[in-house]
Enzyme design. Structure first.
Site, PDB file in Angstrom:
ATOM      1  N   ASP A  69      47.851  36.175  39.572  1.00  0.00           N
ATOM      2  CA  ASP A  69      47.451  37.394  38.872  1.00  0.00           C
ATOM      3  C   ASP A  69      47.898  38.601  39.688  1.00  0.00           C
ATOM      4  O   ASP A  69      47.898  38.576  40.907  1.00  0.00           O
ATOM      5  CB  ASP A  69      45.950  37.429  38.612  1.00  0.00           C
ATOM      6  CG  ASP A  69      45.125  36.818  39.745  1.00  0.00           C
ATOM      7  OD1 ASP A  69      45.661  36.615  40.848  1.00  0.00           O
ATOM      8  OD2 ASP A  69      43.932  36.539  39.528  1.00  0.00           O
TER       9      ASP A  69
ATOM     10  N   GLU B  32      41.832  41.154  35.318  1.00  0.00           N
ATOM     11  CA  GLU B  32      40.524  41.775  35.512  1.00  0.00           C
ATOM     12  C   GLU B  32      39.823  42.097  34.196  1.00  0.00           C
ATOM     13  O   GLU B  32      38.594  42.072  34.129  1.00  0.00           O
ATOM     14  CB  GLU B  32      40.650  43.047  36.356  1.00  0.00           C
ATOM     15  CG  GLU B  32      41.073  42.816  37.798  1.00  0.00           C
ATOM     16  CD  GLU B  32      40.049  42.039  38.627  1.00  0.00           C
ATOM     17  OE1 GLU B  32      38.924  41.821  38.126  1.00  0.00           O
ATOM     18  OE2 GLU B  32      40.381  41.642  39.744  1.00  0.00           O
TER      19      GLU B  32
END
Length: 433
Positions: free
Chosen positions: A111, A172
């Site tokens: 990520d 997120e």
């Protein structure tokens, strides 16, 4: 004549046995050699990886805005000779490394987004972007993935199979994985297995994981009634029966997250207190409309059996009450899909890393983490079997604590070396096997 045949069979069996032992010895020697090569290559590129990580850290970008980060990733992968696909699901990047020999197809995901934060940075290479910081460690996760790509690209001639490096935006806000999938990620790549890691407060040099749920499952339990003049009593009754699902005492050591690492009661102990639990958030949400009354809250469970029992339990309780006639619906809604590691792959990968880098560095966990975290890597796991690992980034002696989302988040950058070594070797083992 019969005895001659028996002797011949014995000789032939012995020859096959010796041949097999020779092949095993040769294979063991090859494996040992290739993992030493992994470590040497990681040592060679470590300083450059630290510079890359610090560049990402100093130039963080929030979910959906990772353009600079994406370009840096693509440029690095191209420099290694990988085939590169960009703008997948937004700012997603995929690097494709094809070994010189056919074989298994494995994916590694990292990520890449940062988080909004007005708190000043705690390192001497602080964020240049006001109000944005890498306080979840995605700069480290991304750097490790680039390091693995570098190490494996240097072994291209001996690699059997294909490795896909997925750099996912918008983790997120739990949108990036779905966006990449919806944008045709699995039309571009076809992995048989998928892996990922995340930095955690464990000491540097350690990794950990467990089969099935790594984090407790969190769902919004939502009960809907017809709007009536009994609303107030219905609310109190429903809050009570949902709260009855809760089985952790208020004074339990369960609530102190420092105990997650306690050797006696923490996650690495088979007798951990962090298993077989269910908790209920007491901040209930009450919504009223012209026709409906809805009561909802967040419920966490440590296993699928407990989570599946919630709706039958509530149906039974409400069905036996005077409010049964008012009930419209009961449902459990995802907060985020739970990380669910493949049993066989978890065991195999943990064992292979242990065999190469030592049992003391690979920690099996015996309960799911109960602090409400998850990762939309779970949506990739719904498509492809895989494993999500936890990587230690803390150095307590130096005062470095890598607790994601905390104001003082920092990492010991030696964890980059651990990640690149352990998981380059793991991928090679998966390709060989």
């Amino acid at each position: 004549m019969k005895s001659t045949k028996i002797i011949f069979k014995l000789v032939l069996s012995t020859q096959f046995l010796l041949f097999g032992l020779a092949l095993t010895a040769q294979n063991t020697k090859f494996k040992s050699s290739i993992h030493k090569t992994v470590q040497l290559r990681t040592d060679e590129i470590f300083d450059s990886l630290v510079k890359i990580r610090r560049d990402f850290h100093a130039n963080p970008e929030v979910s959906g805005q990772e353009k600079r980060t994406s370009k840096k990733i693509a440029k690095y992968l191209l420099s290694l000779g990988l085939e590169v696909k960009t703008n997948i699901g937004g700012n997603g990047v995929v690097g494709i490394l094809k070994g010189d020999n056919p074989g298994k197809k494995i994916a590694w995901r990292a990520d890449i987004d940062a988080m909004p934060s007005k708190i000043p940075d705690v390192v001497n290479f602080p964020s240049k972007n006001k109000g944005v910081r890498h306080i979840c460690g995605h700069d480290v996760n991304t750097t490790i993935a680039l390091g693995i790509a570098n190490v494996l690209a240097s072994q291209k001639e001996t690699l059997q199979g294909t490795i896909y490096f997925i750099f996912q935006p918008s983790e997120e806000n739990i949108k990036g994985a779905k966006a990449m999938i919806d944008d045709g990620l699995f039309d571009i790549i076809s992995p048989e297995e998928i892996y990922a890691l995340h930095v955690t407060p464990m000491p540097v040099g350690l990794i950990a994981s467990k089969p099935e749920w790594l984090f407790s499952d969190y769902k919004f339990t939502k009960v809907t009634f017809k709007n009536s003049n009994e609303n107030e009593s219905i609310i109190e009754f429903t809050k009570k029966i949902i709260s009855d699902l809760h089985n952790v005492k208020p004074d339990s050591k369960f609530w102190d997250t420092r105990n997650l690492l306690d050797p006696n009661i923490g996650l690495e102990n088979p007798n951990t207190i962090f298993k077989d639990y269910q908790t209920v958030n007491q901040n209930f949400n009450i919504e009223k409309s012209e026709n409906k009354l809805t009561i909802s809250t967040l419920v966490s469970s440590s296993n699928i059996k407990r989570m599946k029992a919630i709706i039958p339990f509530l149906n039974k309780k409400i069905g036996a009450s005077k409010y049964a006639k008012n009930l419209l619906n009961i449902e459990n809604l995802y907060k985020c899909a739970p990380i669910k590691n493949d049993k066989k792959l978890t065991t195999k990968t943990m064992n292979s890393i242990s065999a190469i880098y030592g049992n003391e560095n690979v920690i099996p966990l015996y309960g799911p983490i109960p602090d409400g975290r998850s990762d939309d890597f779970a949506y990739f796991q719904e498509q492809v079997p895989g494993v999500y690992f936890l990587l230690g980034g803390s150095n307590f002696e130096k005062g470095i604590i890598s607790m994601p989302h905390s104001p003082n988040f920092a990492v010991d950058e030696q964890c980059i070396k651990t990640g690149v070594n352990f998981f380059s070797s793991m991928i090679i083992e998966r390709l060989i096997n």
